[in-house]
Design a protein around this motif. Sequence first.
Motif, PDB file in Angstrom:
ATOM      1  N   SER A 198      12.467  12.592 -12.494  1.00 46.65           N
ATOM      2  CA  SER A 198      12.049  11.205 -12.648  1.00 46.65           C
ATOM      3  C   SER A 198      10.666  11.060 -12.020  1.00 46.65           C
ATOM      4  O   SER A 198      10.168  11.967 -11.350  1.00 46.65           O
ATOM      5  CB  SER A 198      13.062  10.242 -12.011  1.00 46.65           C
ATOM      6  OG  SER A 198      13.174  10.462 -10.617  1.00 46.65           O
ATOM      7  N   SER A 226      12.354  -2.316 -16.460  1.00 47.02           N
ATOM      8  CA  SER A 226      11.847  -1.522 -17.577  1.00 47.02           C
ATOM      9  C   SER A 226      10.679  -0.676 -17.131  1.00 47.02           C
ATOM     10  O   SER A 226       9.988  -0.987 -16.146  1.00 47.02           O
ATOM     11  CB  SER A 226      11.400  -2.444 -18.717  1.00 47.02           C
ATOM     12  OG  SER A 226      10.214  -3.130 -18.364  1.00 47.02           O
ATOM     13  N   SER A 227      10.447   0.413 -17.856  1.00 46.06           N
ATOM     14  CA  SER A 227       9.309   1.266 -17.528  1.00 46.06           C
ATOM     15  C   SER A 227       7.999   0.533 -17.773  1.00 46.06           C
ATOM     16  O   SER A 227       7.014   0.742 -17.060  1.00 46.06           O
ATOM     17  CB  SER A 227       9.376   2.558 -18.349  1.00 46.06           C
ATOM     18  OG  SER A 227       9.508   2.276 -19.729  1.00 46.06           O
ATOM     19  N   HIS A 251      12.214   7.739 -18.036  1.00 43.04           N
ATOM     20  CA  HIS A 251      11.785   7.471 -19.411  1.00 43.04           C
ATOM     21  C   HIS A 251      10.546   8.310 -19.733  1.00 43.04           C
ATOM     22  O   HIS A 251       9.419   7.960 -19.383  1.00 43.04           O
ATOM     23  CB  HIS A 251      11.485   5.985 -19.562  1.00 43.04           C
ATOM     24  CG  HIS A 251      11.313   5.529 -20.971  1.00 43.04           C
ATOM     25  ND1 HIS A 251      12.202   5.812 -21.972  1.00 43.04           N
ATOM     26  CD2 HIS A 251      10.326   4.781 -21.541  1.00 43.04           C
ATOM     27  CE1 HIS A 251      11.794   5.270 -23.099  1.00 43.04           C
ATOM     28  NE2 HIS A 251      10.650   4.655 -22.871  1.00 43.04           N
ATOM     29  N   THR A 308      11.497   6.245 -12.709  1.00 47.53           N
ATOM     30  CA  THR A 308      11.939   6.160 -14.093  1.00 47.53           C
ATOM     31  C   THR A 308      12.144   7.552 -14.676  1.00 47.53           C
ATOM     32  O   THR A 308      11.421   8.488 -14.331  1.00 47.53           O
ATOM     33  CB  THR A 308      10.921   5.385 -14.958  1.00 47.53           C
ATOM     34  OG1 THR A 308      11.393   5.329 -16.316  1.00 47.53           O
ATOM     35  CG2 THR A 308       9.556   6.060 -14.959  1.00 47.53           C
TER      36      THR A 308
END
Length: 270
Positions: free
Chosen positions: A174, A115-116, A142, A140
Motif C-alpha cells: 500500500s 477514496s484515493s 488502489h 491506499t
Amino acid sequence: MRTLSFAHTSVGACLPAGRVAASSAATREWAWGDGSGAGARVCVLDSGVDPGHPLVGPLAGSFAAFDDGGRWSVRADDSGDPAGHGTACASIIRSLAPHCELTSVRILGSDNRGSSAGLLSGLAWAVEQRFQLISVSLSTRHRPVKEALHDLSDRAYFEGVTIVSSAHNSPVHSYPWRFSSVISVGSHSLGGPERIETNPSPPVEFFGAGARIRVAWPGGGTRVVSGNSFATPHITGMCARILGRHPRFRTTQLRHALSLISDNLEGASR
C-alpha cells in the motif's frame, strides 16, 4: 518484548552504529532542546479532529476534501471528527510537541474509509500550503493512483515538506508509506512514547510506540488503541520537536536525526 499482532512491527533488533554516518555522537538535547515543537507546522490528514478536546488544544485550521461532482477541492470545515481516528492521532502529536501548530484535513468518513481521489486532493493541498510535516496514518492499495501519489510524494520531498506515513497493519503493498521520499512508520511495544527504533531491515524505516496507547476521543473522552496508525503520530511529534530546534531541517535531515537518537542504535544509552 510483547508481541504485536499486526505487520511491520519491531522484533527488537539493534542497528549497527556503523550504518549511521555521524562525525560525533548526537544527543536528544541537540536534537530537540526543550522539546516543545514551537514553530513547527503540522498537518493531520485523517478523519478530522475534535477542536474542543482538551488533549488536542487549539487548531490553526480545520479543512476537508470535498467531491464536487468529480472535481475535488479542499475547503474550510467545522464538522470535527466523525470517526475518532484523527483526534486520536492529533492528541499523540500534541502530547509530544505541545507548542506545534496543528491543522486538520479530513479525508475519511465516519467509517474511517475514504477514496484515493480524496487522499490525493487532501495531500496535494497540504503540500501546496507548505506544511513542514504531514502526518498520514492511512494508506491506499488502489494501484491506479500509485504513480500520481508517488509523484506527489516526490514533489513534497523536493519542496521541503516531510510526509510521515503509516505502514499498513497487514502485510500488503500500500502507499504512500513504501515510497522512499516519505518517512515510513511501524510499531514497537517496548518503552514509552519517546522511544524510537530505526529498522535495520526494510521496508519500514522507523518504529514508534503503537501498543495500548491512551488517546483522545471525540466528545472529551479517551480510548486505548493499538496499531501502526498510532505509532506514526509519535514519530511525527518527535519530528516536530526536532523542527522546533532546527527549523531548516528537511526530510533527509529529519530522517538522519531520528536515526542518530534511536534507542536501538548499538551502544546508545538514552
